[in-house]
Design an enzyme around this catalytic site. Structure first.
Site, PDB file in Angstrom:
ATOM      1  N   GLN A 219       0.850  -1.198   0.000  1.00  0.00           N
ATOM      2  CA  GLN A 219       0.000   0.000   0.000  1.00  0.00           C
ATOM      3  C   GLN A 219       0.886   1.248   0.000  1.00  0.00           C
ATOM      4  O   GLN A 219       0.764   2.118   0.857  1.00  0.00           O
ATOM      5  CB  GLN A 219      -0.968  -0.009   1.183  1.00  0.00           C
ATOM      6  CG  GLN A 219      -1.924  -1.196   1.124  1.00  0.00           C
ATOM      7  CD  GLN A 219      -2.955  -1.186   2.232  1.00  0.00           C
ATOM      8  OE1 GLN A 219      -2.624  -1.307   3.406  1.00  0.00           O
ATOM      9  NE2 GLN A 219      -4.206  -1.060   1.872  1.00  0.00           N
ATOM     10  N   HIS A 220       1.803   1.249  -0.947  1.00  0.00           N
ATOM     11  CA  HIS A 220       2.660   2.418  -1.104  1.00  0.00           C
ATOM     12  C   HIS A 220       3.270   2.422  -2.502  1.00  0.00           C
ATOM     13  O   HIS A 220       3.226   1.418  -3.223  1.00  0.00           O
ATOM     14  CB  HIS A 220       3.758   2.453  -0.037  1.00  0.00           C
ATOM     15  CG  HIS A 220       4.469   1.148   0.186  1.00  0.00           C
ATOM     16  ND1 HIS A 220       5.122   0.468  -0.804  1.00  0.00           N
ATOM     17  CD2 HIS A 220       4.623   0.407   1.314  1.00  0.00           C
ATOM     18  CE1 HIS A 220       5.663  -0.630  -0.304  1.00  0.00           C
ATOM     19  NE2 HIS A 220       5.363  -0.708   0.989  1.00  0.00           N
TER      20      HIS A 220
END
Ligand code: TYD
Length: 138
Positions: free
Chosen positions: A48-49
């Site tokens: 999630q980046h």
């Protein structure tokens, strides 16, 4: 370069298998960092980046997982389930790793040392960054 699968030659013999990875030979960058992710439950979402500078190759050396990437506004899902295949992820690609099998060991190779400041961990911020910078390097 775009997100793509990389296939490694399986070496070895009757004694078992072996995969060899060498800088600039069967990997598209100079390796400066290696880490591995294991012990994540099936319902966990990791990643999630997006990274401003780092590129990655992800290899499930054991077990399997799924990788969702957002590249050029397009969502793609890849499954990794073989020590002979890797997923190349260029810089500025939003990524999520999930659906880990119990025996999943996800090996990650990168061209840069860890720097928390080059991680964008908020999706709205990522979208804004892409709109404003069009992929500029910091
Ligand atoms: P994190 O980036 O949250 O992992 P993931 O992307 O797999 O969800 O990293 C977890 C922890 O490990 C966090 O405290 C930062 C640290 N870390 C390092 O020290 N070096 C590294 O190369 C990486 C990837 C993480």
């Amino acid at each position: 370069m775009k997100v793509k699968k990389i296939f490694f030659k399986e070496l070895g013999d009757s004694r078992g298998h072996l995969v060899a990875i060498e800088n600039n030979l069967n990997i598209p960058f100079q390796i400066n960092r290696v880490f591995y992710i294991y012990g994540s439950d099936r319902e966990v979402i990791r990643g999630q980046h997006a990274n401003i500078n780092s590129e990655f190759v992800l290899i499930n050396v054991s077990g399997k997982s799924k990788i969702k990437v957002m590249n050029d506004g397009k969502e793609m899902i890849y499954e990794l389930n073989s020590p002979c295949e890797g997923l190349y992820i260029p810089r500025l690609v939003w990524k999520e790793m999930y659906d880990f099998s119990e025996d999943s060991v996800l090996l990650v190779l990168s061209n840069f040392a860890y720097d928390p400041d080059e991680y964008i961990r908020n999706y709205d911020e990522y979208k804004l960054y892409m709109k404003d910078n069009k992929g500029g390097v910091i």
